[in-house]
Design a protein around this motif. Structure first.
Motif, PDB file in Angstrom:
ATOM      1  N   MET A  33       0.830  -1.216   0.000  1.00  0.00           N
ATOM      2  CA  MET A  33       0.000   0.000   0.000  1.00  0.00           C
ATOM      3  C   MET A  33       0.855   1.252   0.000  1.00  0.00           C
ATOM      4  SD  MET A  33      -3.090  -0.420  -0.416  1.00  0.00           S
ATOM      5  CE  MET A  33      -2.856  -1.927  -1.345  1.00  0.00           C
ATOM      6  N   VAL A  64     -10.983  -8.923  14.301  1.00  0.00           N
ATOM      7  CA  VAL A  64     -10.191  -8.741  13.080  1.00  0.00           C
ATOM      8  C   VAL A  64     -10.119  -7.272  12.701  1.00  0.00           C
ATOM      9  CG1 VAL A  64     -10.526 -10.978  11.992  1.00  0.00           C
ATOM     10  CG2 VAL A  64     -12.209  -9.186  11.653  1.00  0.00           C
ATOM     11  N   THR A  99      -7.691  -1.478   7.956  1.00  0.00           N
ATOM     12  CA  THR A  99      -6.629  -2.383   8.376  1.00  0.00           C
ATOM     13  C   THR A  99      -7.298  -3.557   9.067  1.00  0.00           C
ATOM     14  OG1 THR A  99      -5.333  -0.429   8.819  1.00  0.00           O
ATOM     15  CG2 THR A  99      -4.451  -2.514   9.603  1.00  0.00           C
ATOM     16  N   GLN A 100      -6.984  -4.748   8.623  1.00  0.00           N
ATOM     17  CA  GLN A 100      -7.642  -5.924   9.184  1.00  0.00           C
ATOM     18  C   GLN A 100      -6.626  -6.991   9.505  1.00  0.00           C
ATOM     19  OE1 GLN A 100     -10.495  -7.647   6.621  1.00  0.00           O
ATOM     20  NE2 GLN A 100     -12.199  -6.667   7.664  1.00  0.00           N
ATOM     21  N   TYR A 101      -7.002  -7.861  10.429  1.00  0.00           N
ATOM     22  CA  TYR A 101      -6.149  -9.003  10.717  1.00  0.00           C
ATOM     23  C   TYR A 101      -6.539 -10.157   9.827  1.00  0.00           C
ATOM     24  CZ  TYR A 101      -4.382  -6.705  14.800  1.00  0.00           C
ATOM     25  OH  TYR A 101      -3.753  -5.835  15.633  1.00  0.00           O
ATOM     26  N   ARG A 137      -1.322  -8.615   9.165  1.00  0.00           N
ATOM     27  CA  ARG A 137      -2.321  -7.598   8.859  1.00  0.00           C
ATOM     28  C   ARG A 137      -2.313  -7.265   7.386  1.00  0.00           C
ATOM     29  NH1 ARG A 137      -2.004  -2.830  13.121  1.00  0.00           N
ATOM     30  NH2 ARG A 137       0.090  -2.667  12.311  1.00  0.00           N
ATOM     31  N   ARG A 138      -3.450  -6.743   6.922  1.00  0.00           N
ATOM     32  CA  ARG A 138      -3.468  -6.272   5.550  1.00  0.00           C
ATOM     33  C   ARG A 138      -4.300  -5.002   5.510  1.00  0.00           C
ATOM     34  NH1 ARG A 138      -7.726 -10.752   3.502  1.00  0.00           N
ATOM     35  NH2 ARG A 138      -9.334 -10.129   4.956  1.00  0.00           N
ATOM     36  N   VAL A 139      -4.038  -4.210   4.496  1.00  0.00           N
ATOM     37  CA  VAL A 139      -4.794  -2.968   4.351  1.00  0.00           C
ATOM     38  C   VAL A 139      -5.695  -3.116   3.138  1.00  0.00           C
ATOM     39  CG1 VAL A 139      -4.629  -0.514   3.931  1.00  0.00           C
ATOM     40  CG2 VAL A 139      -2.977  -1.634   5.411  1.00  0.00           C
TER      41      VAL A 139
END
Lengths: 278, 313, 205
Positions: free
Chosen positions: A1, A276, B15-17, B23-25
Motif C-alpha cells: 500500500m 479482526v 486495516t484488518q487481521y 495484517r493487511r490494508v
C-alpha cells in the motif's frame, strides 16, 4: 500500500503479553514448589531481619525467609486457584447446559439454585462449606469451587438458549445435520471462548477468597505457608514496625490477581471474532 | 448553485487481521467523487459491499478506528474535518439510518427525539415533526418495539427534521417496506429537498432511486463509475458505463437480463477497470490501465475507456 | 409432488387472540412457481416458516405428498431461503464448511451462482449480503430439494445480482421440476417469475 502508517500491531502485543503472563505465573508456581522446604525452615539466629540484611523480603520472628514464604504461598494460592476455578467452571458448564436443554422444570430448579448461591455472600458460603468439609486443603477447595460457579453458569445458560434458536442451527438441522454434529460444529465453537474467558476470570476470585478464608482461620492450616496464613500471622507484628511481613506477601497476591484478571480480559478480546477489525 | 457537499478523490482504507497476527490494508473506497446541491436528491446506487454505507460514515466522521480516509470532503464550500462533522452532525448534517435498530429499545420515542431535553420549545418541535409524518401524540409514548416497520421509518425521518438540516444522508431507508409505504417515505424526501436541503440517498434499489432522485451516482467495487441525471435512465442509449447499462437491463421490466460474474472483492483487484471481469466490451487496455479517471461525458461523468459500449447480455 | 398447507391456524406464543394465519390453505405442485403477495407484517415469512417446518401450526397440517413434513428423515425436501443471509450462516465457520452441510454440492451449481473459489475460505463477515445469499441458495438447492420457499430473497440485493439469481432459479426449477413459493414486494419481478400469484387474506380476525 502507498501509505506507511507505523501503527502497533495490537494482536501481536496481546499475544506477547499473554505469553509473558503465563510464563511469569508458571515460574512463580514452580519456584514456590521448589522453595517449599526453605519456606518452613526456621533459623533463630536470623529472626526479624528487615529486607536487605535478611534476604530480599526479610525474615520473620522464627527466622524464616520471607521471600521463600511469599513464593511458596503464592504458588499454593495459584494451584488452589486453578483447581477450584476448573471445578467451578465444569459445574457451571454442566448446570448451564442442563438448564438450557432439559426443559422448563430443570431450568427453574437450576436457576433457583443459581439465585440462591449468588444471594449468599461469597465469603460466608466459602467459610460454611469449608468448615463443613473439615477445613484444610479439601475444605478450602470445596468451599471455593462450590460457591463460584453461578455467574458463569448463568452466562452459559443464556448462550445455549440463544444458540438453540439461532437460525443457522435451525437451517443446519433442516439440511439433515445430526444433533451431535450440530453441537460439535455450531455450539462448542461459540461456547468455548465464553467458557475459557469465564474460567480464567474465575482465578482471581478463587485466589482472593481462598486467601481471605485462610486469613480468617477457616481455611488452610497454619503450618502451610499460604498467603492467608502469612498475612494473619503478621497482623500481630505489624504494630511493632515489622512492615515487611505483610507488605510483600500482600503485594504479591494483589499482583497475581491483577495479572490473571488482565489475562482473562485480553484473551476475551483475542477470541472475539470481531477483533479482526482492531 | 453552490454545492452543499463536495467529495473529491475520497479513498477509505481498512486495516484488518488475517489469520493470526498478519495484517493487511484493504482499500474499500477508491477515488470517489460526488457532489450534492441544495434542493437536490442524489442517489448513490450500488451492490452491497460496494462501499455505500462507508461513504455515509465518512461524511459523518464515524468511520471505525481501524480505517483511514484520504481525499477531500467540503461542506458548504469549506473543508469538513472529523471535528467539524462531529459538531454539525445531528444538527445541520443528519443521518436517516436503515431501521429500528438505530433507536434505543429502552427509551420512549418522544424522549429519544427530544434527546433528553425538557425544554418546552424542544417538546413542541418534536411533536410537530412527528405530526408532520402522520404520527400522533401517542407515538411519543411508545417504545420502539411497538412501532411497525413503516412507523419506525417515519420516526427516524422525524428525528432527522426536528432541527433544520441542510444535508440529509439516508442510508437504505426503505428495505422491507411494501411499495406503497416506500413511496410515501420517498415522497417525504422530495418535500425535504424542496424545502432546501441536499439529500444523499443511499440505496441498492435503482428503481426506487429513479422515482425521486435528480442525480444518480452508480457505485461499483468502491468507485463511482457513473454520475447521470435521473432522466438519462429513461433510455438505455443515454447511459454511459457498461455496468449502468447492465443494471438497467437487469430491471424486471427491462428484460431481467443477468450479466455473468460478480463484483470483485476489495484488495483482490489488481490493475485496470474493476468492471473489466464482467464486461464484454473490455479490452487489453481496460485491464491494464491503472486508475481510470472519472471524466465528463455527455452531460454526466463516467469512469470508462469506452463509454457507451454494451456489457455482455 | 405436492406441498400443501391444510387449514392451518397459527399464533405466536401468548398471542392467541391475534393469530397470524387463520384456517389458511395453499398447495404448490412440482414445477409451479407461486407468488405470494401481501403488505408488510401480514405473515408471509411466518407462512414460509410453517411450510418449511420451522414452526408448527396450532391447527391444521403441512403435508408433502400427503405425509406430514416431520416424517421425512435426513435432508428436508422443502428448503427455505431467507431474506437476510447473514443470519443463517454460522459466523465462526468458513463458508466452505457451511456449504458442506448440504452434502455434495455440484461444482456446476456453484459456478452458475458465480461463487468464486476464494470466497470458500472466507468467514461470513468478510462477504457482502449478495455474496452470502449465493451460498444460501447453493445450500438450499442440494440434490434432494423438491420445493424452495423464497422469502424476499432478493429484496436486499442490487439489480444485477437479483437478475442473476432469478435467472438461475428459473432454469434450475425447470430442469429439476422444483416447486417455488416466491414472496416479494416487487410486482414486476413476480410477473416475470411466477406461474400464478396468491394473495394472503387480509382479514385475519
Amino acid at each position: 500500500m502507498k501509505h506507511d502508517r507505523k501503527e502497533k500491531n495490537r494482536r501481536k502485543s496481546t499475544i506477547l503479553f499473554l505469553a509473558a503472563a503465563v510464563l511469569i505465573l508458571a515460574a512463580v508456581t514452580a519456584a514456590g514448589i521448589i522453595l517449599e522446604g526453605t519456606a518452613t525452615e526456621t533459623d533463630f539466629s536470623r529472626t526479624n531481619l528487615a529486607p536487605g540484611t535478611g534476604g530480599l523480603f526479610g525474615t520473620d520472628w522464627m527466622g524464616r525467609d520471607m521471600f521463600a514464604r511469599t513464593l511458596a504461598g503464592l504458588s499454593l494460592s495459584i494451584r488452589i486457584g486453578i483447581l477450584t476455578a476448573a471445578v467451578s467452571a465444569v459445574i457451571a458448564l454442566l448446570a448451564g447446559t442442563a438448564a438450557a436443554t432439559l426443559g422448563r422444570r430443570a431450568d427453574a430448579v437450576i436457576s433457583w439454585c443459581i439465585d440462591l448461591v449468588m444471594g449468599i455472600p461469597h465469603i460466608l458460603l466459602v467459610m460454611l462449606i469449608s468448615i463443613a468439609c473439615g477445613r484444610g486443603f479439601a475444605g478450602v477447595v470445596a468451599g471455593v469451587a462450590l460457591s463460584h460457579w453461578p455467574s458463569l453458569a448463568r452466562v452459559i445458560r443464556g448462550e445455549v438458549i440463544q444458540l438453540r434458536q439461532a437460525p443457522y442451527i435451525l437451517v443446519a438441522e433442516k439440511l439433515g445435520v445430526s444433533k451431535f454434529q450440530n453441537v460439535r460444529r455450531h455450539m462448542i465453537p461459540h461456547l468455548l471462548p465464553q467458557f475459557l474467558t469465564g474460567l480464567i476470570l474465575l482465578f482471581p476470585h478463587a485466589i482472593l477468597h481462598e486467601a481471605s478464608v485462610t486469613f480468617l482461620g477457616f481455611g488452610l492450616s497454619s503450618e502451610q505457608p499460604a498467603i492467608g496464613v502469612i498475612l494473619s500471622e503478621s497482623m500481630q507484628y505489624l504494630t511493632t514496625g515489622r512492615w515487611w511481613l505483610a507488605l510483600f506477601p500482600g503485594l504479591a497476591l494483589v499482583l497475581a490477581v491483577i495479572l490473571f484478571a488482565v489475562l482473562g480480559e485480553r484473551l476475551r478480546q483475542l477470541m472475539d471474532p470481531s477483533s479482526v477489525h482492531e | 448553485m453552490e454545492p452543499i457537499l463536495e467529495i473529491e478523490h475520497m479513498s477509505v482504507y481498512f486495516t484488518q487481521y488475517e489469520r493470526g497476527i498478519r495484517r493487511r490494508v484493504l482499500p474499500v473506497i477508491r477515488d470517489l467523487t460526488l457532489s450534492v446541491e441544495a434542493g437536490q436528491i442524489v442517489a448513490v446506487v450500488g451492490a452491497s459491499g460496494s462501499g455505500k454505507s462507508l461513504l455515509a460514515h465518512g461524511i459523518l466522521g464515524i468511520l471505525p478506528y481501524n480505517s483511514h480516509m484520504e481525499g477531500e470532503i467540503r461542506y458548504a464550500g469549506e473543508p469538513l474535518p472529523r471535528e467539524r462533522s462531529a459538531e454539525l452532525r445531528g444538527k445541520e448534517i443528519v443521518l436517516i439510518p436503515q431501521g429500528v435498530n438505530y433507536l434505543d429499545p429502552l427509551m420512549k420515542v418522544g424522549a429519544q427525539l427530544r434527546k433528553g431535553s425538557r425544554d418546552e420549545k424542544v417538546r413542541e418541535r418534536t411533536s410537530r415533526a412527528l405530526r408532520r409524518y402522520g404520527l400522533s401524540e401517542e407515538t411519543e409514548e411508545m417504545y420502539p418495539f411497538e412501532l411497525s416497520g413503516g412507523m419506525a421509518r417515519r420516526v427516524l425521518i422525524a428525528s432527522a427534521v426536528t432541527g433544520i438540516p441542510r444535508l440529509i444522508i439516508a442510508d437504505e431507508p426503505t428495505p422491507g417496506l411494501d411499495v406503497r409505504a416506500a413511496k410515501r417515505i420517498l415522497g417525504h424526501f422530495r418535500e425535504l429537498a424542496d424545502e432546501g436541503a441536499g439529500i444523499l440517498f443511499i440505496t441498492h434499489d435503482l428503481e426506487q432511486a429513479l422515482t425521486v432522485a435528480d442525480q444518480v451516482a452508480v457505485f461499483y467495487a468502491g468507485e463511482t463509475i457513473e454520475v447521470a441525471s435521473a432522466a438519462d435512465f429513461s433510455d438505455v442509449e443515454n447511459l454511459r458505463h457498461p455496468f449502468t447499462r447492465a443494471i438497467w437491463r437487469a430491471m424486471p421490466e427491462h428484460g431481467f437480463h443477468p450479466v455473468s460474474g460478480t463484483q470483485p472483492y476489495p484488495g483482490s483487484r489488481e490493475t485496470g477497470c474493476s468492471f473489466a471481469g464482467q464486461c464484454s466490451a473490455s479490452t487489453e487496455t481496460c485491464r491494464e490501465t491503472d486508475l481510470i479517471p472519472l471524466r465528463e461525458c455527455c452531460g454526466g461523468m463516467v469512469r470508462c475507456l469506452h463509454p457507451g459500449k454494451e456489457a455482455s447480455l | 409432488m405436492r406441498l400443501e398447507a391444510r387449514d392451518i391456524t397459527f399464533h405466536y406464543p401468548g398471542r392467541k387472540k391475534k393469530p397470524v394465519l387463520k384456517k389458511f390453505s395453499i398447495a404448490i405442485e412440482s414445477g409451479e412457481r407461486v407468488g405470494l403477495r401481501a403488505p408488510s407484517g401480514r405473515g408471509k415469512t411466518t407462512l414460509c416458516r410453517l411450510l418449511a417446518g420451522y414452526e408448527k401450526p396450532q391447527k391444521g397440517q403441512v403435508l408433502l405428498d400427503g405425509r406430514p413434513l416431520a416424517g421425512y428423515r435426513g435432508a428436508c425436501p422443502v428448503q427455505m431461503v431467507w431474506q437476510h443471509p447473514e443470519t443463517v450462516v454460522d459466523p465462526l465457520l468458513r463458508l466452505k464448511d457451511t456449504l458442506a452441510e448440504a452434502g455434495e454440492i455440484e461444482l456446476e451449481l456453484t459456478e452458475k451462482l458465480h461463487i468464486e473459489e476464494g470466497w470458500l475460505e472466507r468467514f461470513p463477515t468478510e462477504l457482502s449480503g449478495g455474496e452470502l445469499q449465493r451460498f444460501c441458495l447453493a445450500r438450499a438447492l442440494h440434490s434432494g430439494t423438491r420445493f424452495l420457499l423464497c422469502d424476499e430473497i432478493s429484496a436486499m440485493l442490487d439489480l444485477v445480482t437479483q437478475a442473476q439469481i432469478w435467472d438461475l432459479l428459473l432454469k434450475e426449477s425447470e430442469k429439476r421440476d422444483l416447486g417455488l413459493l416466491v414472496v416479494s414486494h416487487n410486482e414486476a419481478l413476480m410477473e416475470r417469475v411466477c406461474t400464478r400469484v396468491v394473495d394472503l387474506p387480509w382479514d385475519n380476525s
